[in-house]
Design an enzyme around this catalytic site. Sequence first.
Site, PDB file in Angstrom:
ATOM      1  N   ASP A 146      -2.134  -4.794  -0.022  1.00 34.81           N
ATOM      2  CA  ASP A 146      -1.796  -6.038   0.503  1.00 34.81           C
ATOM      3  C   ASP A 146      -2.381  -6.458   1.669  1.00 34.81           C
ATOM      4  O   ASP A 146      -3.020  -7.512   2.145  1.00 34.81           O
ATOM      5  CB  ASP A 146      -0.258  -6.059   0.872  1.00 34.81           C
ATOM      6  CG  ASP A 146       0.179  -4.953   1.692  1.00 34.81           C
ATOM      7  OD1 ASP A 146      -0.552  -3.688   1.975  1.00 34.81           O
ATOM      8  OD2 ASP A 146       1.487  -4.684   1.943  1.00 34.81           O
ATOM      9  N   GLN A 175       0.796  -1.245   0.058  1.00 33.35           N
ATOM     10  CA  GLN A 175       0.060  -0.071  -0.063  1.00 33.35           C
ATOM     11  C   GLN A 175       0.754   1.200  -0.071  1.00 33.35           C
ATOM     12  O   GLN A 175       2.109   1.157   0.363  1.00 33.35           O
ATOM     13  CB  GLN A 175      -0.909  -0.097   1.103  1.00 33.35           C
ATOM     14  CG  GLN A 175      -2.081  -0.732   1.175  1.00 33.35           C
ATOM     15  CD  GLN A 175      -3.098  -0.627   2.331  1.00 33.35           C
ATOM     16  OE1 GLN A 175      -2.972  -1.040   3.274  1.00 33.35           O
ATOM     17  NE2 GLN A 175      -4.028   0.403   1.941  1.00 33.35           N
ATOM     18  N   HIS A 176       0.217   2.264  -0.416  1.00 32.86           N
ATOM     19  CA  HIS A 176       0.641   3.627  -0.289  1.00 32.86           C
ATOM     20  C   HIS A 176       1.899   4.268  -1.026  1.00 32.86           C
ATOM     21  O   HIS A 176       2.379   5.298  -1.191  1.00 32.86           O
ATOM     22  CB  HIS A 176       1.111   3.898   1.353  1.00 32.86           C
ATOM     23  CG  HIS A 176       0.301   3.467   2.293  1.00 32.86           C
ATOM     24  ND1 HIS A 176      -0.989   3.931   2.244  1.00 32.86           N
ATOM     25  CD2 HIS A 176       0.412   2.746   3.440  1.00 32.86           C
ATOM     26  CE1 HIS A 176      -1.669   3.646   3.307  1.00 32.86           C
ATOM     27  NE2 HIS A 176      -0.945   2.908   4.115  1.00 32.86           N
TER      28      HIS A 176
END
EC number: 2.7.1.17
Length: 496
Positions: free
Chosen positions: A243, A79-80
């Site tokens: 994830d 992520q991110h």
Amino acid sequence: MFIGVDCGTQGTKALVIDENGRVRGRGHAAHSLIERDSGAREQHPSIWVDAMIAAVRMALKEAALPADAIRCLGVSGQQHGLAVLDDKGAVIRPAKLWCDTETAPDNERVVAALGGPKAWYEKLGIIPLTGYTISKLAFLAEREPDNFARIAHILLPHDYLNHWLTGRFVAEYGDASGTGFFDVRKRAWAPEALSIIDRNSGRLAAALPELIAPDAIVGKLTPVAAEALGLTTNCLVAAGGGDNMMGAIGTGNVREGVVTISLGTSATVFSYSDTPVLDPSGAVAPFCSSSGGWLPLVCTMNATNVTSGGAHLFGRDIGFVSEALDATAPGAGGITMLPFLNGERTPDLPTARGTILGLSAVNMTPENLMRAMVEGVTFGVLAGLHRIRGDKPAERVFMIGGGARSKPWRQMVADMTGAEIVVPTGDEAGCLGAAIQAIWAYGRSNGAGEDIAAIADRCVSLDADKTTTPALSRKSAYDDAFGLYRARLALVHGVK
């Protein structure tokens, strides 16, 4: 047959399963990481593609299936992260990852520009923390203006892989909800957040990918992707997701009341909800799930990186973690470690560093220090669980990630929480979740109405040998050690 791909920080995994969840093949390829003392943590997206190709081919070889046997593929991604492309589709610079803390000042500036945490919460239902994608965009605008001016496409890691697979620029609600420029209540992009970074926010808004539902099909593999992976252009690509969202699906965390703790490079604790779970403090991320609901989540940035680093420091392999836990008592003889080696996200301490307190001539042993590292990591997760569930105890907790392999660590979590700990068969929850989502999306594309919870019930199996029940006699000792941890956290960082 279906494939799940999980692109993590340290490597990419692939899993081939049938529609009942039976594993037919596994693959893995490692990643390199760019690290700098500034807190930068970066990877070039090309290594994600190379690793995916290697992992999928390895899994297909083990499965010994013809290329046309694979109906659909799903991608789970860390992520991110921020991958930025120019108007020709070329990657502009290495992607900044979830664990990048170089952007901490940029995140502070972004949060202040909209009026502070309260204003963010009221307008978007979420408060950006260092690590969220928006801080990375702000970093580029402030410190790399030439690169920023070239941005034509803004993608998360799993979005980038979906683009490479299909040629489309799309994003899914769950992963998008961790960007900081997404309204988690409306499931829509929030251009007003982007205007903080660039007054010409229309340009950035135009660079955002199209949003699709979690049960959607992105498209078919391109000829280039199909040839590289050893598949056919008839293979569909599902929406995929972050994830944590895929890990939730891969542990059956798709209905109310289920808790998952993931102990990987970072640690997360999350629980599915049918309605948004909003936290005005910002400690609980009110993410959307990738199964149609919401996934309130707490993430800490330090977990197995601390324990593996500690074992290496003592000249031992990772098995020393279990040996040390077996050889010591709860509380590590009074030693407390605040394990913030990479800074920390929860609590929000991006520039913090690790601290060891309570050392004496009596307790300073490698085993006690190792236990203090494990306890410090686990106390951070326990604090997150309390934030999500309040005083309501968890009765059953799914445990995944590298930490779940350690029997004494599983016992520690059981003793701290008072919950039964169960571990899914295999250690590829992200891959399995992506594959289950692919089964769901493939069925929907063909008119089937099977619920994802039913698919998860069928495909997620438990490793009976790893089921762990709590030893109630140890809970009070852990409660005392947790209290000492919180007191010392308040002393050093002012966090209550």
